[in-house]
Scaffold this motif. Structure first.
Motif, PDB file in Angstrom:
ATOM      1  N   LEU A  29       0.826  -1.216   0.000  1.00 43.79           N
ATOM      2  CA  LEU A  29       0.000   0.000   0.000  1.00 43.79           C
ATOM      3  C   LEU A  29       0.862   1.269   0.000  1.00 43.79           C
ATOM      4  CD1 LEU A  29      -2.985  -0.995   2.305  1.00 43.79           C
ATOM      5  CD2 LEU A  29      -2.807  -1.102  -0.183  1.00 43.79           C
ATOM      6  N   ASN A  30       1.844   1.259  -0.877  1.00 39.70           N
ATOM      7  CA  ASN A  30       2.725   2.408  -1.135  1.00 39.70           C
ATOM      8  C   ASN A  30       3.576   2.805   0.068  1.00 39.70           C
ATOM      9  OD1 ASN A  30       1.691   2.763  -3.810  1.00 39.70           O
ATOM     10  ND2 ASN A  30      -0.107   3.746  -2.923  1.00 39.70           N
ATOM     11  N   ASN A  31       3.622   1.941   1.075  1.00 36.29           N
ATOM     12  CA  ASN A  31       4.436   2.245   2.245  1.00 36.29           C
ATOM     13  C   ASN A  31       5.925   2.115   1.944  1.00 36.29           C
ATOM     14  OD1 ASN A  31       4.568   3.099   4.907  1.00 36.29           O
ATOM     15  ND2 ASN A  31       4.586   1.022   5.723  1.00 36.29           N
ATOM     16  N   ASN A  32       6.248   1.646   0.732  1.00 36.42           N
ATOM     17  CA  ASN A  32       7.646   1.647   0.298  1.00 36.42           C
ATOM     18  C   ASN A  32       8.184   3.074   0.177  1.00 36.42           C
ATOM     19  OD1 ASN A  32       5.565   0.934  -1.914  1.00 36.42           O
ATOM     20  ND2 ASN A  32       7.095   2.156  -3.016  1.00 36.42           N
ATOM     21  N   LEU A  33       7.295   4.050  -0.060  1.00 36.92           N
ATOM     22  CA  LEU A  33       7.688   5.469  -0.041  1.00 36.92           C
ATOM     23  C   LEU A  33       7.711   5.906   1.425  1.00 36.92           C
ATOM     24  CD1 LEU A  33       5.499   6.642  -3.040  1.00 36.92           C
ATOM     25  CD2 LEU A  33       7.968   6.177  -3.053  1.00 36.92           C
ATOM     26  N   HIS A  34       8.633   5.325   2.151  1.00 37.24           N
ATOM     27  CA  HIS A  34       8.516   5.309   3.605  1.00 37.24           C
ATOM     28  C   HIS A  34       8.804   6.661   4.248  1.00 37.24           C
ATOM     29  CE1 HIS A  34       7.527   2.703   6.843  1.00 37.24           C
ATOM     30  NE2 HIS A  34       8.633   2.960   7.522  1.00 37.24           N
ATOM     31  N   LEU A  35       9.697   7.433   3.667  1.00 35.64           N
ATOM     32  CA  LEU A  35       9.953   8.751   4.235  1.00 35.64           C
ATOM     33  C   LEU A  35       8.716   9.639   4.137  1.00 35.64           C
ATOM     34  CD1 LEU A  35      11.808  10.873   5.478  1.00 35.64           C
ATOM     35  CD2 LEU A  35      12.617  11.431   3.171  1.00 35.64           C
ATOM     36  N   VAL A  36       7.995   9.546   3.022  1.00 35.32           N
ATOM     37  CA  VAL A  36       6.758  10.319   2.873  1.00 35.32           C
ATOM     38  C   VAL A  36       5.779   9.924   3.973  1.00 35.32           C
ATOM     39  CG1 VAL A  36       4.909  10.995   1.303  1.00 35.32           C
ATOM     40  CG2 VAL A  36       7.150  10.389   0.379  1.00 35.32           C
ATOM     41  N   HIS A  37       5.678   8.617   4.215  1.00 36.82           N
ATOM     42  CA  HIS A  37       4.771   8.142   5.265  1.00 36.82           C
ATOM     43  C   HIS A  37       5.218   8.638   6.644  1.00 36.82           C
ATOM     44  CE1 HIS A  37       2.417   5.694   7.916  1.00 36.82           C
ATOM     45  NE2 HIS A  37       3.501   5.078   8.362  1.00 36.82           N
ATOM     46  N   HIS A  38       6.518   8.592   6.933  1.00 36.04           N
ATOM     47  CA  HIS A  38       6.978   9.037   8.251  1.00 36.04           C
ATOM     48  C   HIS A  38       6.793  10.537   8.442  1.00 36.04           C
ATOM     49  CE1 HIS A  38       8.999   5.959  10.844  1.00 36.04           C
ATOM     50  NE2 HIS A  38       8.703   5.236   9.784  1.00 36.04           N
ATOM     51  N   ASP A  39       6.983  11.304   7.383  1.00 40.19           N
ATOM     52  CA  ASP A  39       6.791  12.747   7.488  1.00 40.19           C
ATOM     53  C   ASP A  39       5.315  13.129   7.588  1.00 40.19           C
ATOM     54  OD1 ASP A  39       9.395  13.569   7.608  1.00 40.19           O
ATOM     55  OD2 ASP A  39       9.580  14.040   5.487  1.00 40.19           O
ATOM     56  N   ILE A  40       4.454  12.364   6.909  1.00 39.69           N
ATOM     57  CA  ILE A  40       3.011  12.669   6.918  1.00 39.69           C
ATOM     58  C   ILE A  40       2.250  11.368   7.233  1.00 39.69           C
ATOM     59  CG2 ILE A  40       1.224  14.016   5.742  1.00 39.69           C
ATOM     60  CD1 ILE A  40       3.267  14.561   3.517  1.00 39.69           C
ATOM     61  N   PRO A  41       2.351  10.854   8.461  1.00 43.25           N
ATOM     62  CA  PRO A  41       1.735   9.553   8.772  1.00 43.25           C
ATOM     63  C   PRO A  41       0.213   9.545   8.662  1.00 43.25           C
ATOM     64  CG  PRO A  41       2.559  10.617  10.760  1.00 43.25           C
ATOM     65  CD  PRO A  41       3.070  11.416   9.615  1.00 43.25           C
ATOM     66  N   SER A  42      -0.390  10.740   8.662  1.00 39.33           N
ATOM     67  CA  SER A  42      -1.847  10.795   8.541  1.00 39.33           C
ATOM     68  C   SER A  42      -2.325  10.736   7.096  1.00 39.33           C
ATOM     69  CB  SER A  42      -2.379  12.083   9.181  1.00 39.33           C
ATOM     70  OG  SER A  42      -1.860  13.224   8.514  1.00 39.33           O
ATOM     71  N   LEU A  43      -1.403  10.769   6.125  1.00 38.89           N
ATOM     72  CA  LEU A  43      -1.796  10.737   4.714  1.00 38.89           C
ATOM     73  C   LEU A  43      -2.132   9.303   4.317  1.00 38.89           C
ATOM     74  CD1 LEU A  43      -1.903  13.010   2.550  1.00 38.89           C
ATOM     75  CD2 LEU A  43       0.252  12.111   1.665  1.00 38.89           C
ATOM     76  N   PRO A  44      -3.303   9.064   3.720  1.00 35.65           N
ATOM     77  CA  PRO A  44      -3.685   7.689   3.372  1.00 35.65           C
ATOM     78  C   PRO A  44      -2.831   7.112   2.251  1.00 35.65           C
ATOM     79  CG  PRO A  44      -5.311   9.243   2.529  1.00 35.65           C
ATOM     80  CD  PRO A  44      -4.374  10.032   3.386  1.00 35.65           C
ATOM     81  N   TRP A  45      -2.853   5.812   2.136  1.00 39.81           N
ATOM     82  CA  TRP A  45      -1.988   5.068   1.223  1.00 39.81           C
ATOM     83  C   TRP A  45      -2.124   5.508  -0.225  1.00 39.81           C
ATOM     84  CZ3 TRP A  45      -4.445   1.898  -2.455  1.00 39.81           C
ATOM     85  CH2 TRP A  45      -5.819   1.701  -2.263  1.00 39.81           C
ATOM     86  N   TYR A  46      -3.340   5.865  -0.656  1.00 42.55           N
ATOM     87  CA  TYR A  46      -3.556   6.164  -2.069  1.00 42.55           C
ATOM     88  C   TYR A  46      -3.041   7.548  -2.455  1.00 42.55           C
ATOM     89  CZ  TYR A  46      -7.710   7.789   0.435  1.00 42.55           C
ATOM     90  OH  TYR A  46      -8.550   8.363   1.364  1.00 42.55           O
ATOM     91  N   ASP A  47      -2.699   8.398  -1.464  1.00 45.58           N
ATOM     92  CA  ASP A  47      -2.169   9.720  -1.765  1.00 45.58           C
ATOM     93  C   ASP A  47      -0.650   9.791  -1.659  1.00 45.58           C
ATOM     94  OD1 ASP A  47      -4.449  11.097  -2.486  1.00 45.58           O
ATOM     95  OD2 ASP A  47      -4.992  11.591  -0.427  1.00 45.58           O
ATOM     96  N   LEU A  48      -0.010   8.760  -1.145  1.00 48.22           N
ATOM     97  CA  LEU A  48       1.442   8.799  -0.990  1.00 48.22           C
ATOM     98  C   LEU A  48       2.181   8.968  -2.324  1.00 48.22           C
ATOM     99  CD1 LEU A  48       1.973   6.072   1.765  1.00 48.22           C
ATOM    100  CD2 LEU A  48       2.205   8.546   2.022  1.00 48.22           C
ATOM    101  N   PRO A  49       1.824   8.209  -3.389  1.00 48.60           N
ATOM    102  CA  PRO A  49       2.561   8.385  -4.651  1.00 48.60           C
ATOM    103  C   PRO A  49       2.461   9.800  -5.222  1.00 48.60           C
ATOM    104  CG  PRO A  49       1.314   6.337  -4.682  1.00 48.60           C
ATOM    105  CD  PRO A  49       0.847   7.108  -3.485  1.00 48.60           C
ATOM    106  N   LYS A  50       1.287  10.411  -5.167  1.00 50.08           N
ATOM    107  CA  LYS A  50       1.140  11.760  -5.712  1.00 50.08           C
ATOM    108  C   LYS A  50       1.942  12.758  -4.882  1.00 50.08           C
ATOM    109  CE  LYS A  50      -2.137  15.163  -7.402  1.00 50.08           C
ATOM    110  NZ  LYS A  50      -3.564  15.492  -7.686  1.00 50.08           N
TER     111      LYS A  50
END
Length: 313
Positions: free
Chosen positions: A251-272
């Motif tokens: 679920l795009n959690n491979n873009l892990h720095l984006v997730h750590h910086d914005i943990p409230s952002l849902p999986w489908y918005d991480l790539p954009k």
């Protein structure tokens, strides 16, 4: 939101959050419904699919379920933690109670503690003292776990043994929360296994050993090189430009720095969020970039990526 973002970047993130998909969270609801329907459908259809086709299809579904649980603990698809807990408590992956995973993972999001043994609950590193007092056999296992093939082979057993040791200590100490959690999880797991035994061709031992453990092993590929030791916390977290099917399973959690910086952002918005500021994210990571899991397999399938001993803690 992280102080790293400038005004324009903050506005971009807020725009993502105000879209219909973000307000309604319908992609996560659809995914959640699909995983539940898929699991029950495969179990009930296993007599027609046969033992091995059922196994082949259930393993990635359980991997996906682990990723869905990760979304739930971060506040998706609802803002109510109790409701997300109910939605995510199904023990399809067997070994880790939802609340244990949730509480441990949220501690992991203290970025200043990332990779530090004893402070980051998801650290794969050992202190110098722990490393030096380990037997040769344990050192070999930990080095093997630093290769991709080793992670797939021994990562899950090592994690489960560590879990068993830690949780047995809590139970022996009489921790009420631990007893309630494990009794609840055990009861639900027992009901699930009884359902499998009654309505499928899968033996219980087969589900435990040949579905849930392989699913955990595959899920651990994501965490194989997710973090590295670095003096700067923001440079400890990877940007892995993985393609399908890995990005979907995780679920795009491979873009892990984006997730750590914005943990409230849902999986489908991480790539954009990543694509619109790709160069800036890479600069923030200190060049901690991996171009897909294939790169890791090629370079570190049999060669350790770094030392199990933490370099400065």
């Amino acid at each position: 939101m992280s102080h790293y973002f400038d005004a324009a970047h903050r506005e971009e993130i807020e725009t993502l959050r105000q879209r219909l998909t973000a307000r309604t969270e319908w992609p996560t609801w659809l995914l959640l419904t699909g995983v539940y329907a898929g699991w029950f459908g495969l179990i009930l259809a296993s007599d027609r699919l046969g033992l091995w086709w059922s196994t082949v299809l259930l393993i990635p579904l359980v991997v996906l379920w682990l990723s869905v649980q990760h979304e739930l603990l971060h506040g998706h698809p609802t803002r109510w933690l109790a409701l997300n807990k109910v939605l995510g408590y199904a023990p399809f992956a067997v070994w880790f109670p939802y609340t244990l995973y949730r509480d441990s993972h949220l501690l992991h999001h203290h970025d200043e503690d990332l990779t530090i043994p004893g402070r980051d609950p998801e650290s794969r590193y050992l202190t110098a003292e722990h490393w030096q007092r380990s037997s040769v056999f344990k050192q070999v296992l930990h080095r093997l776990n630093k290769t991709v093939l080793g992670r797939v082979m021994v990562g899950a057993p090592l994690a489960l043994l560590a879990l068993a040791r830690k949780e047995l200590r809590r139970l022996q100490a009489g921790e009420r929360q631990a007893w309630l959690m494990w009794l609840t999880h055990g009861a639900l797991t027992g009901l699930m296994l009884a359902f499998i035994a009654r309505f499928s061709v899968l033996p219980v031992w087969h589900y435990l050993l040949l579905i849930s453990v392989p699913a955990l092993s595959i899920a651990m590929i994501r965490s194989y090189y997710e973090h590295r030791p670095n003096a700067r916390p923001e440079q400890r977290t990877v940007l892995n430009e993985a393609a399908w099917p890995w990005s979907w399973l995780f679920l795009n959690n491979n873009l892990h720095l984006v997730h750590h910086d914005i943990p409230s952002l849902p999986w489908y918005d991480l790539p954009k969020a990543y694509r619109t500021r790709r160069e800036q994210w890479q600069a923030r990571s200190g060049g901690f970039l991996v171009r897909g899991y294939g790169q890791l397999w090629r370079q570190h399938g049999l060669r350790a990526i770094d030392s199990p001993q933490h370099p400065f803690h």
